[in-house]
Scaffold this motif. Structure first.
Motif, short mmCIF file in Angstrom:
data_model
loop_
_atom_site.label_atom_id
_atom_site.label_comp_id
_atom_site.label_asym_id
_atom_site.label_seq_id
_atom_site.Cartn_x
_atom_site.Cartn_y
_atom_site.Cartn_z
N ARG A 103 -35.93 0.67 -24.15
CA ARG A 103 -37.23 0.56 -24.82
C ARG A 103 -37.64 -0.90 -24.94
O ARG A 103 -38.79 -1.27 -24.67
N LEU A 104 -36.71 -1.77 -25.31
CA LEU A 104 -37.02 -3.19 -25.44
C LEU A 104 -37.44 -3.78 -24.09
O LEU A 104 -38.37 -4.59 -24.02
N PHE B 200 -49.38 2.02 -24.88
CA PHE B 200 -48.20 2.70 -24.37
C PHE B 200 -47.55 3.40 -25.55
O PHE B 200 -47.19 2.78 -26.54
N ILE B 201 -47.42 4.71 -25.47
CA ILE B 201 -46.86 5.48 -26.58
C ILE B 201 -45.51 6.03 -26.16
O ILE B 201 -45.38 6.66 -25.12
N VAL B 202 -44.52 5.78 -27.00
CA VAL B 202 -43.17 6.29 -26.76
C VAL B 202 -42.72 6.99 -28.03
O VAL B 202 -42.82 6.45 -29.12
N THR C 63 -35.22 10.44 -31.92
CA THR C 63 -34.89 10.60 -33.34
C THR C 63 -36.14 10.91 -34.16
O THR C 63 -36.03 11.37 -35.28
N ALA C 64 -37.33 10.66 -33.61
CA ALA C 64 -38.56 10.96 -34.35
C ALA C 64 -38.65 12.45 -34.64
O ALA C 64 -39.07 12.86 -35.73
N TYR C 65 -38.27 13.28 -33.68
CA TYR C 65 -38.30 14.71 -33.90
C TYR C 65 -37.31 15.11 -35.00
O TYR C 65 -37.60 15.98 -35.80
#
Length: 161
Positions: free
Chosen positions: A33-34, A53-55, A59-61
């Protein structure tokens, strides 16, 4: 100091398939991601553009699910607290009733009631009479297929079909 050997495997081609191990997948996501953010920033600077840009993190779920579970837990806990309070009130009312036999609304001497209490008693007796009437009509209707006749005690009859 002499080097004892390679500490990393170096760069090598990673096959494009989902990483099966969940923890390895999260680590890879965090590291890559970085790198993606850095490339997007460079592209934006080089081209003079704004980039969206959306990621979504894996862990968000989990966080959304955890928040929903916490919310559900809090709702259930509140309901349980309300039930416990109601139970305490009922136990307290029952204990009061057991120590004072005249506490039942139908046992209250009418001559001791004020106008508001008389109105309350009248409402309760009216409701009780209505419930008796409904139960009586149902019993009569079930007992025969004839139309039921209701006698109100004041000379009035009502027919129900």
């Amino acid at each position: 100091m002499a080097s004892t050997g390679k500490k990393t495997r170096g760069r090598k081609k990673t096959p494009m398939k989902m990483i099966e191990n969940k923890e390895d997948r999260l680590v890879t996501f965090s590291k890559r991601r970085l790198g993606i953010y850095k490339k997007i920033s460079e592209l934006s600077i080089l081209c003079g553009t704004e980039i969206l840009f959306i990621v979504f993190s894996p862990t968000a779920y989990r966080m959304v699910r955890t928040n929903k579970l916490v919310q559900h837990y809090n709702e259930v806990h509140s309901q349980m607290d309300a039930i416990k309070r109601k139970k305490r009130e009922l136990v307290s009312a029952q204990q009061t009733s057991e120590t004072n036999n005249t506490n039942h609304w139908w046992k209250t001497p009418i001559h001791q009631c004020n106008p508001r209490e008389l109105d309350e008693l009248y409402s309760r007796f009216s409701e009780l009479a209505h419930l008796f009437h409904i139960a009586w009509c149902k019993k009569i209707a079930n007992a025969s297929s004839m139309p039921t006749s209701t006698y109100f005690g004041n000379g009035h009859h009502r027919r129900e079909f």
